[in-house]
Every structure is written in structure tokens, then in C-alpha cells.
Design a protein around this motif. Structure first.
Motif, PDB file in Angstrom:
ATOM      1  N   THR A   1     -13.900  -5.563  28.964  1.00 20.99           N
ATOM      2  CA  THR A   1     -13.291  -6.322  27.977  1.00 20.99           C
ATOM      3  C   THR A   1     -12.797  -7.734  28.480  1.00 20.99           C
ATOM      4  O   THR A   1     -13.071  -7.894  29.725  1.00 20.99           O
ATOM      5  CB  THR A   1     -11.929  -5.675  27.318  1.00 20.99           C
ATOM      6  N   THR A   2     -12.645  -8.666  27.740  1.00 16.11           N
ATOM      7  CA  THR A   2     -12.372 -10.066  28.172  1.00 16.11           C
ATOM      8  C   THR A   2     -10.933 -10.492  27.911  1.00 16.11           C
ATOM      9  O   THR A   2     -10.027  -9.756  27.291  1.00 16.11           O
ATOM     10  CB  THR A   2     -13.085 -11.104  27.187  1.00 16.11           C
ATOM     11  N   LYS A   3     -10.557 -11.614  28.369  1.00 14.54           N
ATOM     12  CA  LYS A   3      -9.242 -12.192  28.122  1.00 14.54           C
ATOM     13  C   LYS A   3      -9.144 -12.457  26.807  1.00 14.54           C
ATOM     14  O   LYS A   3      -8.090 -12.536  26.218  1.00 14.54           O
ATOM     15  CB  LYS A   3      -9.060 -13.458  29.006  1.00 14.54           C
ATOM     16  N   GLU A   4     -10.378 -12.850  26.132  1.00 17.07           N
ATOM     17  CA  GLU A   4     -10.198 -13.013  24.449  1.00 17.07           C
ATOM     18  C   GLU A   4      -9.522 -11.649  23.914  1.00 17.07           C
ATOM     19  O   GLU A   4      -8.969 -11.786  23.009  1.00 17.07           O
ATOM     20  CB  GLU A   4     -11.668 -13.395  24.062  1.00 17.07           C
ATOM     21  N   PHE A   5     -10.422 -10.652  24.454  1.00 14.13           N
ATOM     22  CA  PHE A   5      -9.678  -9.385  23.670  1.00 14.13           C
ATOM     23  C   PHE A   5      -8.368  -9.072  24.095  1.00 14.13           C
ATOM     24  O   PHE A   5      -7.624  -8.623  22.890  1.00 14.13           O
ATOM     25  CB  PHE A   5     -10.430  -8.125  24.623  1.00 14.13           C
TER      26      PHE A   5
ATOM     27  N   VAL B   1      -6.601 -11.564  21.384  1.00 18.74           N
ATOM     28  CA  VAL B   1      -6.919 -11.012  19.905  1.00 18.74           C
ATOM     29  C   VAL B   1      -5.942  -9.825  19.522  1.00 18.74           C
ATOM     30  O   VAL B   1      -5.457  -9.810  18.643  1.00 18.74           O
ATOM     31  CB  VAL B   1      -8.402 -10.577  19.957  1.00 18.74           C
ATOM     32  N   PHE B   2      -5.991  -8.913  20.766  1.00 16.33           N
ATOM     33  CA  PHE B   2      -5.103  -7.686  20.366  1.00 16.33           C
ATOM     34  C   PHE B   2      -3.666  -7.831  20.789  1.00 16.33           C
ATOM     35  O   PHE B   2      -2.782  -6.608  20.879  1.00 16.33           O
ATOM     36  CB  PHE B   2      -5.779  -6.473  20.884  1.00 16.33           C
ATOM     37  N   HIS B   3      -2.956  -9.011  21.286  1.00 13.32           N
ATOM     38  CA  HIS B   3      -1.669  -9.274  21.524  1.00 13.32           C
ATOM     39  C   HIS B   3      -1.515  -8.263  22.725  1.00 13.32           C
ATOM     40  O   HIS B   3      -0.361  -7.652  22.875  1.00 13.32           O
ATOM     41  CB  HIS B   3      -0.747  -8.855  20.365  1.00 13.32           C
ATOM     42  N   LEU B   4      -2.117  -8.561  24.001  1.00 11.10           N
ATOM     43  CA  LEU B   4      -1.961  -7.625  25.108  1.00 11.10           C
ATOM     44  C   LEU B   4      -1.704  -8.484  26.141  1.00 11.10           C
ATOM     45  O   LEU B   4      -2.781  -9.399  26.444  1.00 11.10           O
ATOM     46  CB  LEU B   4      -3.119  -6.590  25.346  1.00 11.10           C
ATOM     47  N   GLY B   5      -0.817  -8.194  26.982  1.00  6.89           N
ATOM     48  CA  GLY B   5      -0.574  -9.041  28.290  1.00  6.89           C
ATOM     49  C   GLY B   5      -1.455  -8.770  29.271  1.00  6.89           C
ATOM     50  O   GLY B   5      -1.903  -9.496  30.133  1.00  6.89           O
ATOM     51  N   SER B   6      -1.951  -7.302  29.336  1.00 10.07           N
ATOM     52  CA  SER B   6      -2.898  -6.802  30.409  1.00 10.07           C
ATOM     53  C   SER B   6      -3.434  -5.359  29.715  1.00 10.07           C
ATOM     54  O   SER B   6      -2.873  -5.038  28.788  1.00 10.07           O
ATOM     55  CB  SER B   6      -2.179  -6.690  31.618  1.00 10.07           C
ATOM     56  N   LEU B   7      -4.434  -5.128  30.311  1.00  6.32           N
ATOM     57  CA  LEU B   7      -4.951  -3.520  30.043  1.00  6.32           C
ATOM     58  C   LEU B   7      -3.871  -2.550  30.085  1.00  6.32           C
ATOM     59  O   LEU B   7      -3.910  -1.556  29.503  1.00  6.32           O
ATOM     60  CB  LEU B   7      -6.117  -3.316  30.705  1.00  6.32           C
ATOM     61  N   ASP B   8      -2.991  -2.654  31.001  1.00  4.84           N
ATOM     62  CA  ASP B   8      -1.986  -1.550  31.338  1.00  4.84           C
ATOM     63  C   ASP B   8      -1.050  -1.522  29.878  1.00  4.84           C
ATOM     64  O   ASP B   8      -0.418  -0.283  29.785  1.00  4.84           O
ATOM     65  CB  ASP B   8      -1.054  -2.054  32.226  1.00  4.84           C
TER      66      ASP B   8
ATOM     67  N   ARG C   1       0.324 -14.639  27.246  1.00  7.56           N
ATOM     68  CA  ARG C   1      -0.270 -14.187  28.343  1.00  7.56           C
ATOM     69  C   ARG C   1      -1.459 -13.153  28.594  1.00  7.56           C
ATOM     70  O   ARG C   1      -1.360 -12.283  27.818  1.00  7.56           O
ATOM     71  CB  ARG C   1       1.124 -13.330  29.353  1.00  7.56           C
ATOM     72  N   MET C   2      -2.315 -13.541  29.429  1.00 10.55           N
ATOM     73  CA  MET C   2      -3.505 -12.397  29.467  1.00 10.55           C
ATOM     74  C   MET C   2      -3.647 -12.135  30.883  1.00 10.55           C
ATOM     75  O   MET C   2      -4.293 -13.020  31.688  1.00 10.55           O
ATOM     76  CB  MET C   2      -4.548 -13.110  28.770  1.00 10.55           C
ATOM     77  N   ASP C   3      -3.247 -10.963  31.317  1.00 10.02           N
ATOM     78  CA  ASP C   3      -3.277 -10.696  32.781  1.00 10.02           C
ATOM     79  C   ASP C   3      -2.443 -11.873  33.439  1.00 10.02           C
ATOM     80  O   ASP C   3      -1.383 -12.001  33.454  1.00 10.02           O
ATOM     81  CB  ASP C   3      -4.561 -10.570  33.381  1.00 10.02           C
ATOM     82  N   ASP C   4      -3.126 -12.376  34.565  1.00  9.33           N
ATOM     83  CA  ASP C   4      -2.585 -13.512  35.421  1.00  9.33           C
ATOM     84  C   ASP C   4      -3.152 -14.904  34.875  1.00  9.33           C
ATOM     85  O   ASP C   4      -2.929 -15.899  35.496  1.00  9.33           O
ATOM     86  CB  ASP C   4      -2.842 -13.493  36.856  1.00  9.33           C
ATOM     87  N   ALA C   5      -3.204 -14.880  33.810  1.00  8.27           N
ATOM     88  CA  ALA C   5      -3.612 -16.441  33.072  1.00  8.27           C
ATOM     89  C   ALA C   5      -2.703 -16.446  31.865  1.00  8.27           C
ATOM     90  O   ALA C   5      -2.146 -15.480  31.082  1.00  8.27           O
ATOM     91  CB  ALA C   5      -4.986 -16.295  32.395  1.00  8.27           C
ATOM     92  N   TYR C   6      -2.485 -17.676  31.301  1.00  7.66           N
ATOM     93  CA  TYR C   6      -1.783 -18.224  30.238  1.00  7.66           C
ATOM     94  C   TYR C   6      -2.390 -19.245  29.382  1.00  7.66           C
ATOM     95  O   TYR C   6      -3.308 -19.988  29.792  1.00  7.66           O
ATOM     96  CB  TYR C   6      -0.446 -18.916  30.841  1.00  7.66           C
TER      97      TYR C   6
END
Length: 222
Positions: free
Chosen positions: A151-155, A158-165, A62-67
Motif C-alpha cells: 500500500t501507499t501513503k495515499e492509502f 484515504v483511510f485516515h491512518l497515521g501508519s499501518l500499525d 500524518r502518514m508514517d513519517d511524512a506529513y
């Protein structure tokens, strides 16, 4: 479209993600399958849990509201061997510094990054853009209208983050994570009243150039 049961809906979502090869916004999945967002999130969570629990060769990221579907980190070595994928080098120290500043103070300008680091960061920011870890996102409304970067969704992938939060807290950052523009358009640095003029960035050595990228070497996207 015929009414699908839950198993069919999961299979349909899996097919959409596999066919895309890129992150898919949840709204697009909702529209395609005539689902509300809460139901779609529950189905995606169940699908992701299935991959992880059964130690499948893919993972749902999951990356923000994208999968996006990615290969499981456990099988990175055999996937590289099968496709002769060269293992990515790690980010250099300058690249990590620039990426950290942008991640915590986005959207921000190159001038702000330069002031925080005390050196010209144009070369490093160009490499980070090539690696799709940062991107332009408009212009700052001050004289000269410099580009803003984020930063991007790729970021996130790469860093295993679901969102910037999910970024760890950074001491001294403003509550909203934004830069401060003082009187006359001068950028105010956090916890500093004065900042040295940025110096030219040293030309990278071959070793630094080779080590300038860091995608998640344990994941391959579909």
C-alpha cells in the motif's frame, strides 16, 4: 540562517507543507530547519492541534513519517462546488477485497492475492495502482521473480491512518503480517491447506467500473 523562535518555526513548517503539495518526510523538515526529530514532531503536533481546535479550513495529516496539508472534511461540499470536483465513487467489493489482502499481507504478490480470492485479480490491481492506493515494491526471490505489491501513503491518507500499525487486527493473520512460501516456492495460505485454482475474473460492468475508485471524498490535498 538566523535562529527562529517557535512561532517562526511553526510558520516555516506550514510554508514547507503548503508549497510541497505532497507528503513531506519529517527528515526533510529537520534538515531544512536544523531541528532534531523530537522537536519537529512537537511543532507538527502543535500545528495540527491549532488547525483542529480553531476549526480551520485545513488539516495536518500524518502518514508514517511524512506529513501533508489537506482540506478539512467539513468543507468538502463547498470545495467541490468551487472547483467543480466530481464526488468520487466508492470502491467496488472486488477492489476492497484486493486492497484488504495487500494491506494485511504486504509485501505480497498478485499470485497470492489470486489464491486467497480464488479469481484472477489483475484487472482490479491495475485499477488500484491507477488510484495510487497500491504500488510495486520489488520482486519476490523465487523462480519467475514476481512483482511484490504494498500500500501507499495515499492509502494511509484515504483511510485516515497515521501508519499501518493502526490497521485493526485481522483474525488469523501471522504475527509479522507476511506471506509464507513453502517448499518449492509454493505460497502457503493462512489457515488453509489447499486452495482452489484461481478462476478468471468476470469482466466488470459499467456500474462496477464507475464505482471502482474511492479516494477520501471529504479531503482535497494541496
Amino acid at each position: 540562517m538566523a535562529v527562529m523562535d517557535l512561532r517562526e518555526l511553526e510558520a516555516a513548517i506550514e510554508g514547507i507543507l503548503f508549497a510541497s503539495g505532497e507528503p513531506v518526510d519529517i527528515e526533510r523538515i529537520c534538515i531544512a530547519l536544523d531541528l532534531d526529530k523530537e522537536t519537529a514532531e512537537q511543532l507538527l503536533q502543535k500545528l495540527g492541534d491549532h488547525y483542529a481546535y480553531n476549526r480551520r479550513g485545513v488539516r495536518l495529516v500524518r502518514m508514517d513519517d511524512a506529513y501533508q496539508l489537506c482540506s478539512a472534511p467539513d468543507y468538502a461540499d463547498v470545495i467541490r462546488k468551487a472547483f467543480e470536483i466530481r464526488k468520487s465513487a466508492k470502491l467496488s467489493q472486488p477492489a476492497l477485497e484486493v486492497l484488504t489482502i495487500i494491506a494485511y499481507y504486504q509485501p505480497t504478490t498478485r499470485a497470492y492475492v489470486d489464491q486467497v480470492r480464488g479469481v484472477d485479480s489483475s484487472y482490479t490491481m491495475g485499477l488500484l495502482q491507477e488510484r495510487k492506493l497500491i504500488e510495486e515494491c520489488g520482486r519476490l526471490q523465487v523462480p519467475g521473480r514476481p512483482h511484490l505489491y504494498r500500500t501507499t501513503k495515499e492509502f494511509l491518507r484515504v483511510f485516515h491512518l497515521g501508519s499501518l500499525d493502526e490497521l485493526p487486527e485481522m483474525p488469523g493473520i501471522e504475527a509479522d503480517g507476511q506471506m509464507r512460501i513453502g517448499v518449492g516456492g509454493v505460497i502457503d495460505l493462512p489457515d488453509e491447506e489447499e486452495t482452489a485454482q484461481p478462476q478468471p475474473e468476470d469482466a466488470p460492468t459499467k456500474a462496477e467500473t464507475d464505482a471502482e475508485s474511492e479516494t477520501d471524498e471529504n479531503q482535497v490535498t494541496f
